[in-house]
Scaffold this motif. Structure first.
Motif, PDB file in Angstrom:
ATOM      1  N   GLY A 133       1.161   3.565   4.847  1.00 21.27           N
ATOM      2  CA  GLY A 133       1.904   3.346   3.603  1.00 21.27           C
ATOM      3  C   GLY A 133       3.040   2.367   3.804  1.00 21.27           C
ATOM      4  O   GLY A 133       3.601   2.236   4.901  1.00 21.27           O
ATOM      5  N   ASN A 134       3.351   1.619   2.760  1.00 22.82           N
ATOM      6  CA  ASN A 134       4.420   0.616   2.731  1.00 22.82           C
ATOM      7  C   ASN A 134       4.067  -0.661   3.489  1.00 22.82           C
ATOM      8  O   ASN A 134       4.927  -1.499   3.729  1.00 22.82           O
ATOM      9  CB  ASN A 134       5.734   1.188   3.262  1.00 22.82           C
ATOM     10  CG  ASN A 134       6.934   0.531   2.588  1.00 22.82           C
ATOM     11  OD1 ASN A 134       6.906   0.260   1.387  1.00 22.82           O
ATOM     12  ND2 ASN A 134       7.985   0.280   3.358  1.00 22.82           N
ATOM     13  N   GLU A 135       2.789  -0.828   3.866  1.00 25.05           N
ATOM     14  CA  GLU A 135       2.363  -2.099   4.456  1.00 25.05           C
ATOM     15  C   GLU A 135       2.045  -3.098   3.342  1.00 25.05           C
ATOM     16  O   GLU A 135       1.482  -2.725   2.312  1.00 25.05           O
ATOM     17  CB  GLU A 135       1.116  -1.916   5.332  1.00 25.05           C
ATOM     18  CG  GLU A 135       1.308  -1.013   6.538  1.00 25.05           C
ATOM     19  CD  GLU A 135       0.885   0.410   6.284  1.00 25.05           C
ATOM     20  OE1 GLU A 135       0.789   1.187   7.242  1.00 25.05           O
ATOM     21  OE2 GLU A 135       0.652   0.745   5.094  1.00 25.05           O
ATOM     22  N   LEU A 190       0.824  -1.207   0.000  1.00 25.22           N
ATOM     23  CA  LEU A 190       0.000   0.000   0.000  1.00 25.22           C
ATOM     24  C   LEU A 190       0.860   1.259   0.000  1.00 25.22           C
ATOM     25  O   LEU A 190       1.800   1.380   0.787  1.00 25.22           O
ATOM     26  CB  LEU A 190      -0.913  -0.010   1.227  1.00 25.22           C
ATOM     27  CG  LEU A 190      -1.937   1.121   1.351  1.00 25.22           C
ATOM     28  CD1 LEU A 190      -2.926   1.064   0.199  1.00 25.22           C
ATOM     29  CD2 LEU A 190      -2.657   1.021   2.688  1.00 25.22           C
ATOM     30  N   ALA A 191       0.524   2.184  -0.898  1.00 26.93           N
ATOM     31  CA  ALA A 191       1.150   3.503  -0.883  1.00 26.93           C
ATOM     32  C   ALA A 191       0.545   4.333   0.244  1.00 26.93           C
ATOM     33  O   ALA A 191      -0.489   3.982   0.827  1.00 26.93           O
ATOM     34  CB  ALA A 191       0.941   4.198  -2.225  1.00 26.93           C
ATOM     35  N   THR A 192       1.193   5.439   0.578  1.00 28.97           N
ATOM     36  CA  THR A 192       0.649   6.330   1.605  1.00 28.97           C
ATOM     37  C   THR A 192      -0.734   6.803   1.188  1.00 28.97           C
ATOM     38  O   THR A 192      -0.890   7.433   0.141  1.00 28.97           O
ATOM     39  CB  THR A 192       1.570   7.547   1.796  1.00 28.97           C
ATOM     40  OG1 THR A 192       2.887   7.096   2.134  1.00 28.97           O
ATOM     41  CG2 THR A 192       1.040   8.447   2.907  1.00 28.97           C
ATOM     42  N   PRO A 193      -1.769   6.470   1.972  1.00 31.16           N
ATOM     43  CA  PRO A 193      -3.131   6.838   1.551  1.00 31.16           C
ATOM     44  C   PRO A 193      -3.380   8.334   1.683  1.00 31.16           C
ATOM     45  O   PRO A 193      -2.796   9.016   2.522  1.00 31.16           O
ATOM     46  CB  PRO A 193      -4.017   6.045   2.513  1.00 31.16           C
ATOM     47  CG  PRO A 193      -3.178   5.825   3.726  1.00 31.16           C
ATOM     48  CD  PRO A 193      -1.762   5.719   3.238  1.00 31.16           C
ATOM     49  N   ALA A 194      -4.254   8.839   0.807  1.00 29.51           N
ATOM     50  CA  ALA A 194      -4.635  10.248   0.871  1.00 29.51           C
ATOM     51  C   ALA A 194      -5.376  10.511   2.183  1.00 29.51           C
ATOM     52  O   ALA A 194      -6.073   9.630   2.702  1.00 29.51           O
ATOM     53  CB  ALA A 194      -5.511  10.609  -0.320  1.00 29.51           C
TER      54      ALA A 194
END
Length: 462
Positions: A151-153, A135-139
């Motif tokens: 993010g990064n999970e 996962l990217a850093t969510p908005a």
């Protein structure tokens, strides 16, 4: 070259799907002893035509490759003054028991579903490279952010909140399909994700998701974007904010205003929301020992977005995200099971989406026509054989579901007639069939017009 690829991929896709669908009708008709007069791929003027010496069926490839048909011997379709030989009467379609007529009509859509199962099974068995479920850093303020993701999970499993049975998540595609099902059922889910410190559970309340949001972009609306990769600048427009700030092609964006950046969608969202306001990108320039990290301060140019009508920020840079991939591969039996499961899930999803469009809970913009199909056919063909086969399976399911809708003119309409006859013992009168056929034709024309309008809207962005 791109246009030719799209046309060729579209013709191949439609050709395969039509042949399979019509051959389903043909094979069961022959099995039931019905005489088939013509098997046509396409409509209009015949380009190629030959007669089977064994069955007398005329096989035709016509000029307009947007469908096909199987013409069976039927007393209701004879020309006035023409009669069918007594020896052929038992082989007419209309004299078959209702169960056989149902089997013949249903065979076309069933063939499409079987094709989808086989194609998905082939893709699963051969193995396919897919983005990893990182996962990217969510908005900010998205469901993913509110669930606690930073993010990064790496998401490894998913389960319903009231269940202890967890379903493994092997790739981003796998995650997307499972979240799609959860969003449709408005479930409370628990996602298990791994980071550098261990594995943690994140509650995700999908009951907050509106039906209108369950579309092609619903993952972004939830705050889920592929991450863990690199975000690079691949082009800079002359005179743009990016060029004035000193960005050059090849720069790798590491952070924006101090927050990690590994996804183009999240970066673009920040830039759009900062029209005329300075933002700081931390970039890496060069490779190996020559690589340097430096800050770049730029001010997005305020422009009017034609789609939304709002003022947004733009920097004039072309970005590309490269995310980690995993090869997903299964054994033969597991591939077949997953192929059947994916076909069932997509069929149910299509039906539910269509139902919600009818009652106004989902946007009619989800309907697509031949232009969009051709576009996606070309794109999937350029991505490789696995992507094209998956696309072919998806359209085959759509064709099967569409034909099963209880709309006169379609296979589903005929099935409805025969089911009524099976229950009541009386066939629907030809007068009522004619009325219903006209109503069904109006429905099909309306749906086609909406789909074509959506195609044009996507092309010219209004």
């Amino acid at each position: 070259m791109s246009f030719l690829t799209e046309i060729l991929a579209f013709v191949v896709a439609i050709g395969v799907l039509v042949v399979v669908h019509e051959y389903g009708h043909y094979s069961v008709a022959r099995l039931c002893g019905v005489k088939v007069l013509r098997f046509s791929i396409g409509f209009g003027k015949p380009l190629v035509q030959w007669v089977s010496p064994k069955t007398g069926t005329v096989w035709t490839i016509a000029a307009l490759p947007l469908g096909g048909y199987v013409k069976m011997l039927d007393e209701r379709e004879t020309v006035e003054g023409e009669s069918i030989r007594a020896a052929d009467l038992p082989h007419t379609f209309n004299r078959q028991p209702v169960a056989r007529r149902i089997a013949i009509v249903a065979a076309g859509p069933v063939a499409n579903f079987l094709l989808a199962i086989a194609l998905f099974a082939a893709v699963f068995a051969s193995g396919v490279m897919e983005p990893a479920a990182i996962l990217a850093t969510p908005a900010p303020n998205t469901l993913a952010a509110r669930a606690g993701f930073e993010g990064n999970e790496t998401i490894v499993a998913l389960r319903r909140a009231q269940s202890s049975e967890a379903h493994p998540v092997r790739s981003w595609s796998d995650l997307r399909w499972q979240l799609l099902g959860g969003a449709f059922d408005q479930q409370h889910l628990v996602l298990s994700a791994r980071d550098g410190e261990g594995t943690f559970d994140f509650p995700l309340d999908l009951s907050q998701v509106k039906n209108q949001d369950v579309d092609d972009d619903f993952m972004s609306k939830l705050g889920f974007e592929p991450g863990g990769g690199t975000l690079s600048v691949v082009g800079v427009a002359p005179g743009s904010a990016a060029q004035k700030a000193g960005l050059v092609a090849g720069d790798r964006v590491q952070a924006i205003d101090g927050k990690p950046a590994d996804n183009a969608t999240a970066l673009i969202a920040v830039i759009k929301s900062h029209a005329g306001q300075p933002v700081t990108l931390q970039i890496q320039r060069g490779t190996g020992a020559q690589a340097t990290s430096l800050p770049v301060v730029l001010v997005p140019l305020a422009q009017r977005d034609e789609a939304s009508g709002q003022t947004v920020g733009r920097i004039g840079a072309e970005l590309a995200t490269r995310v980690p991939s995993v090869k997903v591969r299964y054994g033969p039996l597991e591939s077949l099971r997953l192929g059947a499961q994916r076909t069932w899930e997509l069929s149910v999803y299509s039906l539910r989406m269509f139902g919600r469009m009818i009652i106004g809970e989902a946007s009619l913009k989800n309907l697509s026509g031949p232009v969009t199909i051709a576009d996606y056919a070309g794109k999937s063909a350029r991505l490789g054989l696995s992507a094209f086969l998956s696309f072919l399976a998806l359209v085959s399911i759509s064709l099967g579901v569409l034909n099963l809708l209880p709309i006169p003119v379609l296979d589903g309409g005929h099935l409805l007639y025969y089911l009524v006859e099976a229950v009541t013992g009386t066939a629907i009168s030809e007068r009522w069939q004619l009325v219903l056929q006209r109503a069904g034709l109006v429905c099909i024309v309306a749906l086609s017009a909406i789909a074509l309008f959506n195609d044009l809207a996507r092309l010219i962005h209004f």
